[in-house]
Scaffold this active site. Structure first.
Site, PDB file in Angstrom:
ATOM      1  N   HIS A  77      -7.639  -5.776  -0.085  1.00 21.96           N
ATOM      2  CA  HIS A  77      -6.291  -4.980   0.024  1.00 21.96           C
ATOM      3  C   HIS A  77      -5.791  -5.275   1.563  1.00 21.96           C
ATOM      4  O   HIS A  77      -6.682  -5.306   2.694  1.00 21.96           O
ATOM      5  CB  HIS A  77      -6.660  -3.500   0.087  1.00 21.96           C
ATOM      6  CG  HIS A  77      -5.532  -2.637   0.349  1.00 21.96           C
ATOM      7  ND1 HIS A  77      -4.747  -2.442  -0.687  1.00 21.96           N
ATOM      8  CD2 HIS A  77      -5.103  -1.635   1.346  1.00 21.96           C
ATOM      9  CE1 HIS A  77      -3.690  -1.501  -0.513  1.00 21.96           C
ATOM     10  NE2 HIS A  77      -4.019  -1.134   0.865  1.00 21.96           N
ATOM     11  N   SER A  86       0.729  -1.051   0.159  1.00 26.34           N
ATOM     12  CA  SER A  86       0.140   0.132  -0.022  1.00 26.34           C
ATOM     13  C   SER A  86       0.874   1.306  -0.058  1.00 26.34           C
ATOM     14  O   SER A  86       1.656   1.310  -0.955  1.00 26.34           O
ATOM     15  CB  SER A  86      -1.027   0.009   1.105  1.00 26.34           C
ATOM     16  OG  SER A  86      -1.897   1.000   0.957  1.00 26.34           O
ATOM     17  N   GLU A 125      -9.159  -5.753  -4.482  1.00 28.30           N
ATOM     18  CA  GLU A 125      -8.334  -4.805  -3.394  1.00 28.30           C
ATOM     19  C   GLU A 125      -9.332  -3.830  -2.815  1.00 28.30           C
ATOM     20  O   GLU A 125      -9.344  -3.592  -1.575  1.00 28.30           O
ATOM     21  CB  GLU A 125      -7.559  -3.681  -4.132  1.00 28.30           C
ATOM     22  CG  GLU A 125      -6.397  -4.414  -4.864  1.00 28.30           C
ATOM     23  CD  GLU A 125      -5.056  -4.517  -3.849  1.00 28.30           C
ATOM     24  OE1 GLU A 125      -5.420  -4.209  -2.891  1.00 28.30           O
ATOM     25  OE2 GLU A 125      -4.098  -4.980  -4.383  1.00 28.30           O
TER      26      GLU A 125
END
Length: 529
Positions: free
Chosen positions: A448, A223, A342
């Site tokens: 995610h 990320s 995600e």
């Protein structure tokens, strides 16, 4: 599509991500295990600034909370990191250091935060002859929250037989405010990136005493950490500090230009009570740190907002996406990938915040907030009918493809022109998720950050089932093999003209070549033109 596709509402959702995913994790100050290389006592290691005593377990060691830079406080606030101060005697290194200052909501979890936070943790296998390869892990959290202490790295140290270093760096306004009064032209912003570079220099100078090889360093992150890795691939001050890179779910197109960041920073200072150009720098540095927890949101187009790295600065002169596309990134092997679902995590967190489901009438509004003038085209390519009428799933699919998957696809193509690139998609739709995410009216799937549980002992979710444990072992083996020699193993082909990716699945990983088509990447590329 807007240059910065996260709308302000979406960016606020990002703020909560680590708070749920990592907030359910084990405490930052949990004792773990791993320190040095032989003197007589394996718990003692000499660094350039003093001796540290860590925790020794039968199969690994941990040295935690080691300062790699001076406390960035007082006159050092919004300055490049200064060298750490030496200490007398033996420093206790059995607990991770405090998190860097971040949003006040983090305090609800009882986590200690401090402006004096520039520390790192070193996980090693037991001492042995020779030097091990090193992975330096940069944490995620949208550049506004998170910490190095979340990532228990025992599995990579034991099964993977590599040294792992996890790093704290300045976040939010303290890490990325780009007010023009804080320094010379171009020398403002990106203090958090400078911290990461200081940590890499510390690794180069000290890691041999922990049994690591300073010439075999891989930078890695997820990320915001993955975005940081993108930046280091093109940042002049990072050159020569690593020999390979791992980018996990890093939306690397989300970089802001310095003039826009400076305008937002002036507004931030004014709102903090520091508006006089003659005294603003002194005023900001005199503010209590508690008044600087709020991130600086960089407004770009309409409601689009971002906090984090700034291009056009001395630390990051150019846009990494442009440099990568034109073949000017560091020529090192890269492992890069995204997760199949995600954005469902962000939608899930917004659902939990609002306590009500999205309706069909919300769909055009969501797309407009995120994609602006391209919203109608996105709606055509991601009709609700394709997702069983589910607004969360349709909206998540659009943002997953446009912001994560196809950005990674473009990067992979650019990086593959220069050196070996290995691509993946994490595809376990049943990946363990924290409790709040398992009660939703839609599945979060392979969302995610959920791949992190296959590499690090994060906790806070159901354990991996037998098939997932096999996948975890395979991922640890591949990541550590890549750290050792720049290749993740014989079963993982390089990305080439056939655009081969490994789909990571608990029922058996497999090579796929149609990623760009299933993710509608030609459509998203057309919006960029």
């Amino acid at each position: 599509m807007h240059p910065h596709p996260f709308g302000r509402r979406v960016a606020v959702i990002v703020l909560a991500v680590l708070l749920v995913v990592a907030g359910c994790a084990r405490s930052d100050d949990h004792p773990a295990a791993a320190p040095p290389t032989p003197p007589a006592d394996p718990a003692l290691v000499q660094t350039a600034t003093g001796t540290v005593r860590g925790v020794v377990a039968p199969d690994h060691r941990l040295f935690a909370g080691i300062p790699y830079a001076a406390p960035p406080v007082g006159p050092l606030r919004w300055q490049p990191p200064a060298p750490p101060q030496a200490w007398p005697g033996v420093r206790d290194a059995t607990r991770t250091g405090p998190r860097c200052m971040q949003d006040a909501s983090d305090l609800e979890m009882g986590r200690q935060t401090s402006e004096d936070c520039l520390s790192l943790n070193v996980w090693t296998p037991p001492p042995a002859e020779g030097k091990r390869a090193v992975m330096v892990w940069i944490h995620g959290g949208a550049f506004i929250n998170g910490s190095s202490g979340i990532y228990d790295s025992r599995w990579l140290a034991t099964r993977g037989d590599v040294v792992v270093v996890t790093v704290n760096y300045r976040l939010g306004a303290l890490g990325f405010l780009a007010h023009p009064s804080l320094g010379a032209p171009g020398a403002v912003g990106n203090y958090g990136l400078s911290d990461q570079q200081a940590a890499l220099r510390w690794v180069h100078d000290n890691i041999a005493n922990f049994g690591g090889d300073p010439d075999a360093v891989t930078i890695a992150g997820e990320s915001a950490g993955g975005m940081s890795v993108c930046d280091h691939l093109v940042a002049p001050g990072s050159e020569g500090l690593f020999r390979a890179a791992i980018i996990q779910s890093g939306p690397c197109q989300a970089q802001l230009a310095l003039p826009d960041a400076q305008r937002a920073s002036v507004d931030y200072a004014r709102d903090a009570g520091c508006a006089d150009p003659r005294t603003v720098a002194a005023c900001l540095r005199a503010l209590p740190a508690e008044k600087l927890r709020k991130p600086v949101w960089y407004y770009r187009i309409g409601d689009d907002a971002l906090s984090g790295p700034v291009t056009g600065t001395t630390v990051l002169p150019t846009d990494p996406m442009k440099e990568i596309a034109e073949g000017r990134a560091a020529k090192v092997p890269v492992l890069i990938g995204t997760n199949h679902d995600e954005f469902t995590l962000f939608v899930a967190l917004e659902y939990l915040r609002l306590k009500k489901p999205y309706t069909e009438a919300d769909y055009p509004r969501l797309l407009s907030q995120t994609f602006g003038r391209d919203a109608a085209a996105v709606a055509t390519h991601y009709p609700l009918s394709r997702y069983g009428g589910s607004v969360p799933l349709a909206y998540s699919a659009a943002v997953t493809d446009g912001v994560f998957a196809c950005v990674a696809d473009r990067m992979t193509e650019g990086l593959a022109k220069e050196d070996s690139v290995y691509a993946y998609e994490f595809n376990d739709r049943g990946a363990p998720a924290p409790d709040p995410l398992r009660t939703l009216p839609f599945p979060v799937g392979a969302s995610h950050s959920l791949e992190l549980r296959y590499l690090f002992d994060i906790g806070g979710a159901p354990p991996l089932d037998p098939g997932q444990k096999v996948l975890s072992d395979q991922m640890i083996d591949a990541w550590s093999q890549f750290v050792r020699d720049g290749r993740p193993g014989d079963d993982w082909p390089a990305f080439d003209g056939q655009e081969k990716r490994l789909s990571l699945r608990p029922d058996g990983s497999r090579v796929e070549t149609n990623f760009d088509l299933t993710r509608q990447c030609p459509f998203w590329a057309g919006l960029q033109e």
